[in-house]
Motif scaffolding. Structure first.
Motif, PDB file in Angstrom:
ATOM      1  N   ILE A 118       0.741  -1.078  -0.462  1.00  0.00           N
ATOM      2  CA  ILE A 118       0.076   0.160  -0.137  1.00  0.00           C
ATOM      3  C   ILE A 118       1.323   1.053  -0.173  1.00  0.00           C
ATOM      4  O   ILE A 118       0.584   2.546  -0.756  1.00  0.00           O
ATOM      5  N   LEU A 119       1.545   0.913   0.876  1.00  0.00           N
ATOM      6  CA  LEU A 119       2.731   2.377   0.854  1.00  0.00           C
ATOM      7  C   LEU A 119       3.590   2.769  -0.341  1.00  0.00           C
ATOM      8  O   LEU A 119       3.896   3.837  -0.958  1.00  0.00           O
ATOM      9  N   THR A 162      11.858  14.372  -5.324  1.00  0.00           N
ATOM     10  CA  THR A 162      11.850  13.658  -3.562  1.00  0.00           C
ATOM     11  C   THR A 162      11.260  12.078  -3.690  1.00  0.00           C
ATOM     12  O   THR A 162      11.217  11.172  -2.956  1.00  0.00           O
ATOM     13  N   GLY A 163      10.080  11.724  -4.644  1.00  0.00           N
ATOM     14  CA  GLY A 163       9.064  11.137  -4.839  1.00  0.00           C
ATOM     15  C   GLY A 163       9.327   9.908  -5.036  1.00  0.00           C
ATOM     16  O   GLY A 163       9.589   8.716  -4.639  1.00  0.00           O
ATOM     17  N   MET A 164      10.660  10.027  -6.385  1.00  0.00           N
ATOM     18  CA  MET A 164      11.213   9.173  -6.392  1.00  0.00           C
ATOM     19  C   MET A 164      11.748   8.558  -5.814  1.00  0.00           C
ATOM     20  O   MET A 164      12.064   7.264  -5.243  1.00  0.00           O
ATOM     21  N   VAL A 165      12.774   9.418  -5.156  1.00  0.00           N
ATOM     22  CA  VAL A 165      13.475   8.592  -4.257  1.00  0.00           C
ATOM     23  C   VAL A 165      12.453   7.910  -2.954  1.00  0.00           C
ATOM     24  O   VAL A 165      13.460   6.482  -2.125  1.00  0.00           O
ATOM     25  N   ALA A 166      12.204   8.474  -2.070  1.00  0.00           N
ATOM     26  CA  ALA A 166      10.388   7.946  -1.629  1.00  0.00           C
ATOM     27  C   ALA A 166       9.962   6.248  -2.279  1.00  0.00           C
ATOM     28  O   ALA A 166      10.383   4.936  -1.364  1.00  0.00           O
ATOM     29  N   PHE A 167       9.577   6.019  -3.680  1.00  0.00           N
ATOM     30  CA  PHE A 167       9.280   4.874  -3.583  1.00  0.00           C
ATOM     31  C   PHE A 167      10.349   3.929  -3.750  1.00  0.00           C
ATOM     32  O   PHE A 167      10.106   3.024  -3.756  1.00  0.00           O
ATOM     33  N   VAL A 262      -7.491   4.866   2.468  1.00  0.00           N
ATOM     34  CA  VAL A 262      -6.982   3.372   3.117  1.00  0.00           C
ATOM     35  C   VAL A 262      -5.381   3.927   3.322  1.00  0.00           C
ATOM     36  O   VAL A 262      -4.333   2.877   4.102  1.00  0.00           O
ATOM     37  N   LEU A 263      -4.870   4.896   2.331  1.00  0.00           N
ATOM     38  CA  LEU A 263      -3.092   5.142   2.908  1.00  0.00           C
ATOM     39  C   LEU A 263      -2.942   5.445   4.021  1.00  0.00           C
ATOM     40  O   LEU A 263      -2.265   5.211   4.850  1.00  0.00           O
ATOM     41  N   ASP A 264      -3.943   6.388   3.942  1.00  0.00           N
ATOM     42  CA  ASP A 264      -4.276   6.634   6.145  1.00  0.00           C
ATOM     43  C   ASP A 264      -4.065   6.037   6.955  1.00  0.00           C
ATOM     44  O   ASP A 264      -3.830   6.010   8.344  1.00  0.00           O
TER      45      ASP A 264
END
Length: 379
Positions: A118-119, A162-167, A262-264
């Motif tokens: 999910i994350l 930053t979103g790419m790094v988090a993924f 759902v993410l929350d």
């Protein structure tokens, strides 16, 4: 104001006298500095005699007012900064979890694959949807020079990097857990528990999606019915039937908002896994589940602030942070969702300290399933 209407039909050739400009249009605008949402009220009247064929009856109209000022530009800058901070914090918390499992490799099989999936999808989907905006939109609105003197395109690139790094960090953790579950000596038992948790969570997610879609459909029909009633009473209600307004009430938008919910509650699969496995091992680092809970709940706190400090909650500027199309946002949701997220985090804390079934009454905590043993009787 003097208004004109075109009298030509689609199949006729336009003529010089094909317009009726004997129309009086009046508007009453709300105060410019109003902090509350207002309406533009007005009327349309024909100045011709009633016996004239071009005469029409009096029409009232009403439309939502939307003013663009410097506060919108400032809000956009703040929201971009909030996105960057939230994504950066997500990277930090995932990195801390990776260090945690490196120090304690035995906890890897006890982390829920569904939770990490999910994350990971929560980081992947925005990247996929904005891929074209990042690499191809060079001549569109991305290069607009705003009044604040900043290039919004540079900020968007930072957000997506930053979103790419988090993924990538989320995917690396997911891959490690998958490998650990396959390599574990108790492979069968771990997969059985994982499937049990998924079989319980999946019906809950499906039921929630059906409720969200049904509620969205009911609200949309209710608004259309109110608009039709207002029109029948003689008031012309100017509604925005643009693509953005239509999509906000579509099935796709309802499902997108539900995916944010759902993410929350991303900790739900891990809570179920802990319950079925009944382990008190600290599989998740406190910084991971508390930090990500904070990141997920921060937009709702900001939405409460935004609702009470801006003229119109949904203005014409692009919403970068706490987007109503990506989660449920209202005063009730902004209070209920944070409370639910904190309850989930508290349950994880208690499970990792006192056992997976510590939230149940004592008599249900140590229930075991026993197999029947064949018994031979003396004849």
């Amino acid at each position: 104001m003097v208004g004109c209407r075109n009298l030509d039909s689609e199949n006729e050739i336009p003529r010089a006298d094909s317009s009726d400009c004997e129309v009086l249009v009046t508007f009453d605008f709300p105060p410019f500095n109003s902090k509350k949402a207002g309406y533009i009220k007005g009327s349309i009247n024909s100045t011709r005699e009633k016996s004239d064929p071009l005469y029409f009856e009096h029409l009232d109209l009403r439309s939502a007012a939307s003013y663009e000022d410097g506060s919108s530009i400032w809000r956009m800058d703040v929201e971009i900064i909030m996105v960057i901070i939230s994504t950066t914090l997500s990277c930090v918390f995932v990195a801390l979890q990776i260090f945690h499992v490196k120090r304690h490799p035995d906890v890897l099989p006890l982390i829920s694959l569904a939770m990490l999936s999910i994350l990971t999808l929560g980081q992947l989907i925005p990247l996929v949807l904005n891929f074209e905006a990042l690499f191809l939109s060079k001549s569109s609105g991305a290069n607009i020079w705003l009044e604040s003197g900043r290039w919004i395109e540079a900020n968007e690139v930072i957000v997506r990097v930053t979103g790419m790094v988090a993924f990538l960090l989320q995917f690396r953790l997911l891959q490690s857990i998958w490998s650990a579950k396959w390599a574990s000596g108790n492979q069968k038992g771990l997969w059985v528990v994982e499937k049990k948790a998924l079989f319980v969570a999946l019906p809950l997610y499906v039921a929630g999606a059906l409720v969200a879609v049904t509620f969205n459909w009911w609200m949309w029909n209710g608004k259309n019915g109110a608009a039709r009633s207002a029109s029948e009473d003689g008031a012309l209600v100017l509604m925005d039937y643009s693509a953005t307004s239509y999509q906000s009430h579509s099935l796709w938008e309802a499902l997108k908002s539900y995916s944010g919910l759902v993410l929350d509650g991303f900790l739900l699969p891990q809570i179920l896994l802990n319950m079925f496995w009944n382990s008190r091992t600290s599989a998740l680092a406190c910084s991971f589940y508390m930090g990500n809970t904070f990141v997920r709940l921060l937009p709702h706190a900001y939405d409460l602030y935004r609702a009470h400090n801006y003229f119109h909650h949904y203005d014409a500027s692009f919403i970068y942070y706490a987007n109503p199309g990506e989660d449920f946002y209202s005063t009730a949701w902004d209070v209920g969702i944070p409370l639910g997220g904190l309850v989930f985090a508290l349950i994880i804390f208690l499970q990792q300290r006192f056992g997976g079934r510590c939230i149940f009454p004592r008599r249900f905590r140590d229930l075991q399933v026993y197999e029947k043993v064949p018994v031979t009787s003396d004849s």
